[in-house]
Design an enzyme around this catalytic site. Sequence first.
Site, mmCIF file in Angstrom:
data_model
loop_
_atom_site.group_PDB
_atom_site.id
_atom_site.type_symbol
_atom_site.label_atom_id
_atom_site.label_comp_id
_atom_site.label_asym_id
_atom_site.label_seq_id
_atom_site.Cartn_x
_atom_site.Cartn_y
_atom_site.Cartn_z
ATOM 1 N N ASP A 172 0.854 -1.199 0.000
ATOM 2 C CA ASP A 172 0.000 0.000 0.000
ATOM 3 C C ASP A 172 0.883 1.239 0.000
ATOM 4 O OD1 ASP A 172 -2.310 -1.799 1.930
ATOM 5 O OD2 ASP A 172 -2.762 -0.846 0.025
ATOM 6 N N ASP A 202 -10.461 -4.514 -1.515
ATOM 7 C CA ASP A 202 -9.454 -4.144 -0.524
ATOM 8 C C ASP A 202 -10.110 -3.238 0.516
ATOM 9 O OD1 ASP A 202 -6.298 -2.262 -0.794
ATOM 10 O OD2 ASP A 202 -7.356 -3.117 0.918
HETATM 11 C C1 DX5 Z 1 -6.514 1.265 2.675
HETATM 12 C C2 DX5 Z 1 -5.635 0.056 2.641
HETATM 13 C C3 DX5 Z 1 -6.266 -1.047 3.473
HETATM 14 C C4 DX5 Z 1 -5.419 -2.259 3.585
HETATM 15 C C5 DX5 Z 1 -6.225 -3.427 4.117
HETATM 16 O O1 DX5 Z 1 -5.909 2.302 1.980
HETATM 17 O O2 DX5 Z 1 -5.454 -0.364 1.293
HETATM 18 O O3 DX5 Z 1 -7.497 -1.367 2.885
HETATM 19 O O4 DX5 Z 1 -4.884 -2.578 2.398
HETATM 20 O O5 DX5 Z 1 -6.507 -3.119 5.402
HETATM 21 P P1 DX5 Z 1 -7.494 -4.034 6.311
HETATM 22 O O6 DX5 Z 1 -7.486 -5.419 5.740
HETATM 23 O O7 DX5 Z 1 -6.889 -3.965 7.678
HETATM 24 O O8 DX5 Z 1 -8.818 -3.380 6.209
#
Ligand code: DX5
Length: 230
Positions: free
Chosen positions: A37, A179
């Site tokens: 990310d 995501d």
């Molecule tokens: C947001 C990020 C999150 C991450 C996943 O910008 O991209 O969505 O990847 O986070 P969790 O799985 O903890 O929601």
Amino acid sequence: MARPIQISPSVLPADFSRLGEEVAALDEAGVDLIQWDVMDGRFVPNLTFGPDVIASARSYTTVPFEAHLMVLEPDQLAARYVEAGCSRLIVHAEACTHLHRTLDYINGLGARAAVALNPSTPAAEISHVLDLVDLVLVMTVNPGFGGQKYISTMEPKIAEVRSMIDRAGYADTVDLEVDGGISAATITGAASAGANVLIAGTALYKHPGGLKAAVDELRSLATAARPPAA
Ligand code: DX5
């Protein structure tokens, strides 16, 4: 032919002081790819990995890396993330002045291009670039942080994007990724709506049974949830 289920971690919750070992542990746990990310503090109110950080972890696994570029003007940085070892770059439709040109440029770098849509962005935004991508990411949180609540109202949009991809003739080649807030409690909704690449951070790292148990559980739930083959 339905696209295969793939489980990928977001490494946001990982221990950054041991990133190489953390990446090796994800490989051990059986993930299909690893999502980085990337945040620039402008497109989203957070700052994360530069290309050199990703490059430092590259040699710890052969699992494919993808960079989720939550950055403005991704063209400026794209080549550096490919050189760092990312085989797919995901750009946000909202961050690109000329999305078609950006995706074409990424393909020209020899990487696979993909496009992400924030929760408020309509699916129609990508209707003229499906020939340039191998994946569409439908965000199920507003980007910037891990640990947020899954936005279940995105499920009709997931289904709409899957249908757009299939109607355009890319059913066998273009994946649909989600995501944000993906867990054992939410993955069924996302997969039954049509997602086949599922990104999880918190749900993987907080699972009481550890990474492999988490990956296995998410994979079996997503597989069981798939819509019946048409
Ligand atoms: C947001 C990020 C999150 C991450 C996943 O910008 O991209 O969505 O990847 O986070 P969790 O799985 O903890 O929601």
